[in-house]
Design a protein around this motif. Structure first.
Motif, PDB file in Angstrom:
ATOM      1  N   LEU A  29       0.529  -1.340   0.020  1.00 59.21           N
ATOM      2  CA  LEU A  29       0.091  -0.014  -0.127  1.00 59.21           C
ATOM      3  C   LEU A  29       1.044   0.935   0.062  1.00 59.21           C
ATOM      4  O   LEU A  29       0.572   1.978  -0.776  1.00 59.21           O
ATOM      5  N   ILE A  30       1.834   1.042   1.055  1.00 57.06           N
ATOM      6  CA  ILE A  30       2.654   2.131   0.857  1.00 57.06           C
ATOM      7  C   ILE A  30       3.159   2.640  -0.133  1.00 57.06           C
ATOM      8  O   ILE A  30       4.058   4.070  -0.730  1.00 57.06           O
ATOM      9  N   SER A  31       3.857   1.688  -1.150  1.00 57.76           N
ATOM     10  CA  SER A  31       4.329   1.409  -2.588  1.00 57.76           C
ATOM     11  C   SER A  31       3.878   1.824  -3.531  1.00 57.76           C
ATOM     12  O   SER A  31       4.073   2.756  -3.987  1.00 57.76           O
ATOM     13  N   SER A  32       2.554   1.652  -3.035  1.00 54.98           N
ATOM     14  CA  SER A  32       1.679   1.953  -4.181  1.00 54.98           C
ATOM     15  C   SER A  32       1.232   3.530  -4.397  1.00 54.98           C
ATOM     16  O   SER A  32      -0.086   3.976  -5.416  1.00 54.98           O
ATOM     17  N   SER A  33       1.438   3.959  -3.134  1.00 53.28           N
ATOM     18  CA  SER A  33       0.757   5.818  -2.514  1.00 53.28           C
ATOM     19  C   SER A  33       1.449   6.571  -3.601  1.00 53.28           C
ATOM     20  O   SER A  33       2.709   6.613  -3.759  1.00 53.28           O
ATOM     21  N   LEU A  64      10.361   3.539   2.782  1.00 51.31           N
ATOM     22  CA  LEU A  64      11.021   4.041   1.940  1.00 51.31           C
ATOM     23  C   LEU A  64      12.151   3.203   2.001  1.00 51.31           C
ATOM     24  O   LEU A  64      12.942   3.482   0.952  1.00 51.31           O
ATOM     25  N   ALA A  65      12.606   3.214   3.100  1.00 49.99           N
ATOM     26  CA  ALA A  65      14.815   2.379   2.881  1.00 49.99           C
ATOM     27  C   ALA A  65      14.499   1.084   1.732  1.00 49.99           C
ATOM     28  O   ALA A  65      15.504   1.275   1.267  1.00 49.99           O
ATOM     29  N   GLU A  66      13.655   0.580   2.358  1.00 48.62           N
ATOM     30  CA  GLU A  66      14.045  -0.246   0.860  1.00 48.62           C
ATOM     31  C   GLU A  66      13.789  -0.329   0.189  1.00 48.62           C
ATOM     32  O   GLU A  66      14.599  -0.457  -1.360  1.00 48.62           O
ATOM     33  N   ASN A  67      12.706   0.561  -0.466  1.00 45.83           N
ATOM     34  CA  ASN A  67      12.769   1.064  -1.320  1.00 45.83           C
ATOM     35  C   ASN A  67      13.879   1.922  -2.454  1.00 45.83           C
ATOM     36  O   ASN A  67      13.983   2.002  -3.669  1.00 45.83           O
ATOM     37  N   SER A  68      14.226   2.327  -1.687  1.00 45.66           N
ATOM     38  CA  SER A  68      15.748   3.737  -2.016  1.00 45.66           C
ATOM     39  C   SER A  68      16.684   2.651  -2.870  1.00 45.66           C
ATOM     40  O   SER A  68      18.028   2.682  -2.825  1.00 45.66           O
ATOM     41  N   GLU A  69      16.539   1.478  -2.116  1.00 48.39           N
ATOM     42  CA  GLU A  69      18.584   0.026  -2.557  1.00 48.39           C
ATOM     43  C   GLU A  69      17.879  -0.207  -3.538  1.00 48.39           C
ATOM     44  O   GLU A  69      19.438  -0.972  -4.177  1.00 48.39           O
ATOM     45  N   ARG A  70      16.722   0.401  -3.871  1.00 48.64           N
ATOM     46  CA  ARG A  70      15.942  -0.327  -4.951  1.00 48.64           C
ATOM     47  C   ARG A  70      16.806  -0.156  -6.724  1.00 48.64           C
ATOM     48  O   ARG A  70      17.016   1.356  -6.745  1.00 48.64           O
TER      49      ARG A  70
END
Length: 70
Positions: A29-33, A64-70
């Motif tokens: 949900l957070i990632s798709s917001s 957010l930390a996980e998504n910034s690692e991608r």
């Protein structure tokens, strides 16, 4: 000997127990917001999904930390 989970992830078991949804679902949900800022996402989770501030903040910080690692 197992390592103790620290940081935002230490909240995950209580989040799943209290709100009845798996952490992966919250993170999706957070990632798709369309929101991108930490406090905007926290406010959204609190207002729309009834999460407490600490739980919302832990989920957002970890996602957010996980998504910034991608």
């Amino acid at each position: 000997m197992s390592d103790t989970v620290k940081g935002p992830a230490s909240y995950f078991p209580s989040i799943e127990k209290k709100y009845g949804r798996p952490v992966a679902e919250w993170k999706s949900l957070i990632s798709s917001s369309p929101l991108t800022k930490h406090m905007e996402l926290v406010a959204w989770l609190k207002a729309e999904h009834g999460l407490g501030h600490g739980h919302a903040s832990a989920l957002v910080a970890h996602t957010l930390a996980e998504n910034s690692e991608r």
